[in-house]
Write a protein that holds these residues in place. Structure first.
Motif, PDB file in Angstrom:
ATOM      1  N   VAL A 127     -10.445  40.194  26.289  1.00 55.70           N
ATOM      2  CA  VAL A 127     -11.733  39.868  25.913  1.00 55.70           C
ATOM      3  C   VAL A 127     -11.768  39.496  24.524  1.00 55.70           C
ATOM      4  O   VAL A 127     -11.311  40.511  23.785  1.00 55.70           O
ATOM      5  CB  VAL A 127     -12.677  41.010  26.389  1.00 55.70           C
ATOM      6  CG1 VAL A 127     -14.129  40.812  25.720  1.00 55.70           C
ATOM      7  CG2 VAL A 127     -12.863  41.458  27.612  1.00 55.70           C
ATOM      8  N   LEU A 128     -12.380  38.384  24.251  1.00 55.00           N
ATOM      9  CA  LEU A 128     -12.437  38.120  22.726  1.00 55.00           C
ATOM     10  C   LEU A 128     -14.038  37.997  22.401  1.00 55.00           C
ATOM     11  O   LEU A 128     -14.651  37.169  22.964  1.00 55.00           O
ATOM     12  CB  LEU A 128     -11.891  36.695  22.419  1.00 55.00           C
ATOM     13  CG  LEU A 128     -10.397  36.286  22.978  1.00 55.00           C
ATOM     14  CD1 LEU A 128     -10.020  34.860  23.014  1.00 55.00           C
ATOM     15  CD2 LEU A 128      -9.584  37.219  22.089  1.00 55.00           C
ATOM     16  N   ALA A 129     -14.271  38.666  21.278  1.00 49.28           N
ATOM     17  CA  ALA A 129     -15.684  38.805  20.900  1.00 49.28           C
ATOM     18  C   ALA A 129     -15.762  38.478  19.456  1.00 49.28           C
ATOM     19  O   ALA A 129     -15.050  39.022  18.612  1.00 49.28           O
ATOM     20  CB  ALA A 129     -16.108  40.296  20.991  1.00 49.28           C
ATOM     21  N   ASP A 130     -16.653  37.594  19.198  1.00 46.20           N
ATOM     22  CA  ASP A 130     -17.076  37.085  17.819  1.00 46.20           C
ATOM     23  C   ASP A 130     -17.866  38.214  17.203  1.00 46.20           C
ATOM     24  O   ASP A 130     -18.794  38.895  17.648  1.00 46.20           O
ATOM     25  CB  ASP A 130     -18.330  35.808  17.906  1.00 46.20           C
ATOM     26  CG  ASP A 130     -17.237  34.967  18.104  1.00 46.20           C
ATOM     27  OD1 ASP A 130     -16.325  34.409  17.401  1.00 46.20           O
ATOM     28  OD2 ASP A 130     -17.929  34.005  19.254  1.00 46.20           O
ATOM     29  N   ARG A 131     -17.449  38.575  15.789  1.00 43.53           N
ATOM     30  CA  ARG A 131     -18.017  39.646  14.995  1.00 43.53           C
ATOM     31  C   ARG A 131     -18.645  38.784  13.983  1.00 43.53           C
ATOM     32  O   ARG A 131     -18.228  38.035  13.217  1.00 43.53           O
ATOM     33  CB  ARG A 131     -16.884  40.476  14.276  1.00 43.53           C
ATOM     34  CG  ARG A 131     -17.383  41.476  13.449  1.00 43.53           C
ATOM     35  CD  ARG A 131     -16.293  42.431  13.018  1.00 43.53           C
ATOM     36  NE  ARG A 131     -15.465  41.668  12.358  1.00 43.53           N
ATOM     37  CZ  ARG A 131     -14.080  42.128  12.352  1.00 43.53           C
ATOM     38  NH1 ARG A 131     -13.790  43.375  13.051  1.00 43.53           N
ATOM     39  NH2 ARG A 131     -13.015  41.424  11.765  1.00 43.53           N
ATOM     40  N   ASN A 132     -20.073  38.977  13.976  1.00 40.84           N
ATOM     41  CA  ASN A 132     -20.915  38.189  13.111  1.00 40.84           C
ATOM     42  C   ASN A 132     -20.805  38.920  11.826  1.00 40.84           C
ATOM     43  O   ASN A 132     -20.897  40.260  11.694  1.00 40.84           O
ATOM     44  CB  ASN A 132     -22.328  38.112  13.603  1.00 40.84           C
ATOM     45  CG  ASN A 132     -22.459  37.334  15.049  1.00 40.84           C
ATOM     46  OD1 ASN A 132     -21.712  36.542  15.157  1.00 40.84           O
ATOM     47  ND2 ASN A 132     -23.382  37.692  15.765  1.00 40.84           N
ATOM     48  N   PRO A 133     -20.677  38.194  10.495  1.00 42.12           N
ATOM     49  CA  PRO A 133     -20.908  38.666   9.490  1.00 42.12           C
ATOM     50  C   PRO A 133     -22.100  39.458   9.007  1.00 42.12           C
ATOM     51  O   PRO A 133     -23.218  39.155   9.699  1.00 42.12           O
ATOM     52  CB  PRO A 133     -20.785  37.560   8.315  1.00 42.12           C
ATOM     53  CG  PRO A 133     -20.447  36.203   9.211  1.00 42.12           C
ATOM     54  CD  PRO A 133     -20.829  36.637  10.667  1.00 42.12           C
ATOM     55  N   ALA A 134     -22.106  40.838   8.519  1.00 42.57           N
ATOM     56  CA  ALA A 134     -23.036  41.441   8.072  1.00 42.57           C
ATOM     57  C   ALA A 134     -24.468  40.651   7.241  1.00 42.57           C
ATOM     58  O   ALA A 134     -23.700  40.040   6.303  1.00 42.57           O
ATOM     59  CB  ALA A 134     -23.108  42.629   7.427  1.00 42.57           C
ATOM     60  N   SER A 135     -25.542  40.993   7.683  1.00 47.62           N
ATOM     61  CA  SER A 135     -26.451  40.252   6.797  1.00 47.62           C
ATOM     62  C   SER A 135     -26.810  40.782   5.594  1.00 47.62           C
ATOM     63  O   SER A 135     -26.442  42.153   5.335  1.00 47.62           O
ATOM     64  CB  SER A 135     -27.802  40.122   7.638  1.00 47.62           C
ATOM     65  OG  SER A 135     -27.780  39.876   8.985  1.00 47.62           O
ATOM     66  N   THR A 136     -27.124  40.164   4.548  1.00 44.73           N
ATOM     67  CA  THR A 136     -27.128  40.756   3.316  1.00 44.73           C
ATOM     68  C   THR A 136     -28.573  40.610   2.555  1.00 44.73           C
ATOM     69  O   THR A 136     -29.423  39.936   3.303  1.00 44.73           O
ATOM     70  CB  THR A 136     -26.487  39.840   2.200  1.00 44.73           C
ATOM     71  OG1 THR A 136     -26.585  38.664   2.364  1.00 44.73           O
ATOM     72  CG2 THR A 136     -25.104  40.294   2.385  1.00 44.73           C
TER      73      THR A 136
END
Length: 191
Positions: free
Chosen positions: A182-191
């Motif tokens: 399973v490949l899951a995108d990790r979204n960059p944290a919001s600033t």
């Protein structure tokens, strides 16, 4: 996963002229369910199984050779045969082992035990090998997190494109014991 990744090689084989007693000794001492029967050049002619041995012993056993008892025709696979296909054939035909041939010559054997062995590989060993492959691919820059649960590999991180996702999926599936990826995108944290 393919036969080449799980097969026992070199294969222990016997010949048609091997006496029954000698072949039975190999089966019992090595714990094999069956042996490929090959000619002088290494071409597979049949298989000699525990069932064949029992038939020979029942018929007195004296002076009987493997060639008189071997099972023919023999089913064979190639090094590139997928593990799922091997399992399907073993179940459908109640086979305990399949000779692996390349260009007509014996190169290995896949037994039921060989099929089962990757399924009991510890998750941490799978994770370490998948992580190592992905680290090599990324030039040893940490880009992805790898977690394994029950042989299911979860890779999270940022992927350049669909082609990179396919490469990572393929890399993970080369590791023995992997049952799913399973490949899951990790979204960059919001600033």
């Amino acid at each position: 996963m393919r036969a080449s990744e799980i097969m026992t090689s070199p294969a222990v084989a016997t010949t048609p002229t091997t006496p029954l007693r000698e072949a039975v000794a190999v089966l019992t001492e090595k714990g094999f369910a069956g042996l490929p029967v090959v000619d002088d050049e290494g071409r597979v002619l049949g298989t000699f199984t525990e069932f064949d041995a029992l038939r020979g012993i029942r018929a007195s056993g004296e002076g009987i050779t493997v060639g008189e008892l071997m099972s023919v025709p023999v089913e064979v696979i190639t090094p590139s045969t997928e593990v799922t296909e091997i399992g399907r054939r073993m179940l459908a035909d109640r086979l305990r082992c399949l000779p692996v041939v390349e260009e007509g010559f014996l190169v290995g054997v896949v037994s039921r035990r060989d099929l089962l062995r990757p399924l009991v590989r510890p998750d941490d060993a799978i994770a370490a090998q998948v992580h190592s492959l992905m680290s090599d691919y990324a030039g040893h820059r940490p880009k992805w997190t790898v977690e394994v649960d029950g042989g299911c590999v979860h890779v999270s991180g940022e992927f350049r494109d669909e082609a990179e996702r396919r490469v990572l999926d393929a890399l993970a599936r080369t590791v023995p014991g992997v049952v799913a990826v399973v490949l899951a995108d990790r979204n960059p944290a919001s600033t």
